[in-house]
Design a protein around this motif. Structure first.
Motif, mmCIF file in Angstrom:
data_model
loop_
_atom_site.group_PDB
_atom_site.id
_atom_site.type_symbol
_atom_site.label_atom_id
_atom_site.label_comp_id
_atom_site.label_asym_id
_atom_site.label_seq_id
_atom_site.Cartn_x
_atom_site.Cartn_y
_atom_site.Cartn_z
ATOM 1 N N ASN A 138 0.804 -1.221 0.000
ATOM 2 C CA ASN A 138 0.000 0.000 0.000
ATOM 3 C C ASN A 138 0.841 1.277 0.000
ATOM 4 O OD1 ASN A 138 -2.500 -1.327 -0.046
ATOM 5 N ND2 ASN A 138 -2.469 -1.607 2.173
ATOM 6 N N GLY A 139 2.162 1.118 -0.083
ATOM 7 C CA GLY A 139 3.030 2.279 -0.190
ATOM 8 C C GLY A 139 3.293 3.018 1.103
ATOM 9 N N PHE A 195 7.803 4.158 8.377
ATOM 10 C CA PHE A 195 6.355 4.077 8.163
ATOM 11 C C PHE A 195 5.798 5.490 8.035
ATOM 12 C CE2 PHE A 195 2.097 4.141 10.241
ATOM 13 C CZ PHE A 195 1.404 3.489 9.231
ATOM 14 N N ARG A 196 4.958 5.707 7.017
ATOM 15 C CA ARG A 196 4.425 7.046 6.734
ATOM 16 C C ARG A 196 3.303 7.412 7.707
ATOM 17 N NH1 ARG A 196 6.592 8.393 1.706
ATOM 18 N NH2 ARG A 196 7.168 6.583 0.403
ATOM 19 N N LEU A 197 3.638 7.518 8.981
ATOM 20 C CA LEU A 197 2.649 7.867 10.000
ATOM 21 C C LEU A 197 2.052 9.250 9.758
ATOM 22 C CD1 LEU A 197 1.242 7.157 12.690
ATOM 23 C CD2 LEU A 197 3.201 8.181 13.874
ATOM 24 N N SER A 198 2.864 10.154 9.222
ATOM 25 C CA SER A 198 2.400 11.530 9.004
ATOM 26 C C SER A 198 1.173 11.590 8.099
ATOM 27 C CB SER A 198 3.531 12.371 8.406
ATOM 28 O OG SER A 198 4.036 11.785 7.211
ATOM 29 N N GLU A 199 0.973 10.586 7.254
ATOM 30 C CA GLU A 199 -0.175 10.578 6.355
ATOM 31 C C GLU A 199 -1.485 10.227 7.057
ATOM 32 O OE1 GLU A 199 0.347 8.222 2.892
ATOM 33 O OE2 GLU A 199 2.239 9.179 2.288
ATOM 34 N N LEU A 205 -7.460 11.555 13.775
ATOM 35 C CA LEU A 205 -8.292 12.561 14.453
ATOM 36 C C LEU A 205 -9.777 12.268 14.242
ATOM 37 C CD1 LEU A 205 -6.269 15.831 13.764
ATOM 38 C CD2 LEU A 205 -6.740 14.820 16.005
ATOM 39 N N ASP A 206 -10.152 11.889 13.034
ATOM 40 C CA ASP A 206 -11.553 11.531 12.764
ATOM 41 C C ASP A 206 -11.981 10.357 13.636
ATOM 42 O OD1 ASP A 206 -11.758 13.507 10.870
ATOM 43 O OD2 ASP A 206 -11.434 12.169 9.148
ATOM 44 N N ALA A 228 0.640 17.978 17.382
ATOM 45 C CA ALA A 228 2.056 18.315 17.226
ATOM 46 C C ALA A 228 2.579 17.737 15.912
ATOM 47 C CB ALA A 228 2.850 17.762 18.409
ATOM 48 N N ASP A 229 3.848 17.970 15.660
ATOM 49 C CA ASP A 229 4.467 17.468 14.430
ATOM 50 C C ASP A 229 4.510 15.942 14.466
ATOM 51 O OD1 ASP A 229 5.827 17.329 12.033
ATOM 52 O OD2 ASP A 229 7.795 17.490 12.986
ATOM 53 N N LEU A 230 3.744 15.309 13.597
ATOM 54 C CA LEU A 230 3.652 13.851 13.568
ATOM 55 C C LEU A 230 4.653 13.318 12.553
ATOM 56 C CD1 LEU A 230 1.938 11.638 14.939
ATOM 57 C CD2 LEU A 230 0.485 11.659 12.908
ATOM 58 N N SER A 231 5.770 12.818 13.063
ATOM 59 C CA SER A 231 6.846 12.361 12.187
ATOM 60 C C SER A 231 6.628 10.910 11.768
ATOM 61 C CB SER A 231 8.195 12.473 12.900
ATOM 62 O OG SER A 231 8.436 13.802 13.311
ATOM 63 N N ASP A 232 7.241 10.551 10.647
ATOM 64 C CA ASP A 232 7.234 9.151 10.238
ATOM 65 C C ASP A 232 8.049 8.329 11.237
ATOM 66 O OD1 ASP A 232 5.754 9.921 8.083
ATOM 67 O OD2 ASP A 232 7.382 9.782 6.633
ATOM 68 N N LEU A 233 7.713 7.036 11.343
ATOM 69 C CA LEU A 233 8.330 6.159 12.341
ATOM 70 C C LEU A 233 9.323 5.196 11.714
ATOM 71 C CD1 LEU A 233 5.277 5.045 14.519
ATOM 72 C CD2 LEU A 233 7.027 6.713 15.129
#
Length: 291
Positions: A138-139, A195-199, A205-206, A228-233
């Motif tokens: 899934n990218g 991992f693209r957690l920022s996406e 939030l929803d 806050a700034d949600l960085s990739d993991l």
């Protein structure tokens, strides 16, 4: 001490009753403890968590619900690799011994779990590998360079604001430690999978806005992290540093990070992941995790 434990026990039961009554009790619930590290034998804190989870599951059964009650042991990671080496044992043999002490303790305490999962089991490895491949397909994974603080004892990467100086009596800095746990940290630089957690900020939030997290204070903590700034993991470690873990599928130079590895344990216990039918998780209407 006994009075304090009794008060916390009754508070927990009232919280569970409130959640049950406010959500039109459905027939199935999932109650879980953390899965416990096997770097050392169990102590009273482990038993306390298991007893609370056992009480929660028994309460739901009294309400007429079918309950899945999961516990188990977390058996991968650098901390366990080092503990096995210190004990002069092979990691799997070391894990067998310590995991059995947890299982025996819970049996003696009449902890009525429905599943005891170990992260060294084949069913767990199968689930983790399948989950990794889904993320990759899934990218959501990419290779990147991680540089920052790492705590071996906490098995955690830490940001600069999660680290502080430890000083000696003369006020001289001795080393850096985790602000939360006080455990030593070291500066680490390596190429890992990210991992693209920022996406996922808006989707998380929803989800939180549905009121799914109880008690409310934990919702507030998670909401602050998302604002806050949600960085990739970083979700892997170089295998040259960490051999005791599940290899990244298709890349034997990397080991899946222990927190991602451990997180997946809930999926096989709930619905037999990855072999569950479509929508197989939907029979779970409430997850209560006892920390």
């Amino acid at each position: 001490m006994i009075c304090m434990l009794r008060q916390r026990f009754h508070l927990m039961l009232r919280s569970i009753r409130f959640i049950s009554e406010s959500q039109n009790v459905s027939p199935k619930y999932f109650v879980t403890t953390p899965i416990f590290y096997v770097n050392a034998a169990p102590h009273i804190g482990h038993l306390y968590s298991a007893l609370l989870a056992d009480a929660a599951s028994r309460w739901q059964r009294l309400l007429g619900c079918e309950v899945l009650f999961s516990t188990g042991t977390d058996e991968h990671g650098l901390k366990i690799q080092q503990a096995a080496k210190a004990a002069d044992k092979e990691p799997l043999s070391f894990c067998h011994e310590v995991s059995y002490t947890f299982k025996n303790l819970f049996q003696e305490a009449d902890i009525a779990y429905t599943d005891f999962i170990r992260t060294t089991e084949d069913r767990h490895r199968k689930a983790v590998e399948h989950f990794w491949k889904k993320l990759e397909k899934n990218g959501y994974l990419y290779k990147g360079n991680y540089e920052g603080w790492y705590s071996t004892q906490d098995e955690a990467f830490l940001s600069a604001d999660q680290v502080t100086d430890k000083t000696d009596p003369d006020g001289q800095t001795v080393n850096k430690v985790s602000l939360e746990s006080g455990h030593p940290v070291e500066w680490t630089k390596e190429e890992n999978y990210m991992f693209r957690l920022s996406e996922f900020r808006s989707r998380l939030l929803d989800w939180i806005n549905r009121g799914v997290i109880k008690p409310a204070k934990f919702e507030g903590i998670l909401r602050q992290l998302l604002v806050a700034d949600l960085s990739d993991l970083s979700v892997s470690r170089q295998r040259s540093r960490l051999q005791w873990g599940i290899p990244v599928p298709g890349d034997d130079t990397q080991t899946i990070y222990v927190w991602l590895d451990a997180l997946i344990n809930y999926l096989p216990t709930v619905a037999g992941y990855p072999d569950m039918p479509p929508g197989g998780h939907q029979h779970i209407t409430l997850l209560v995790k006892i920390l």
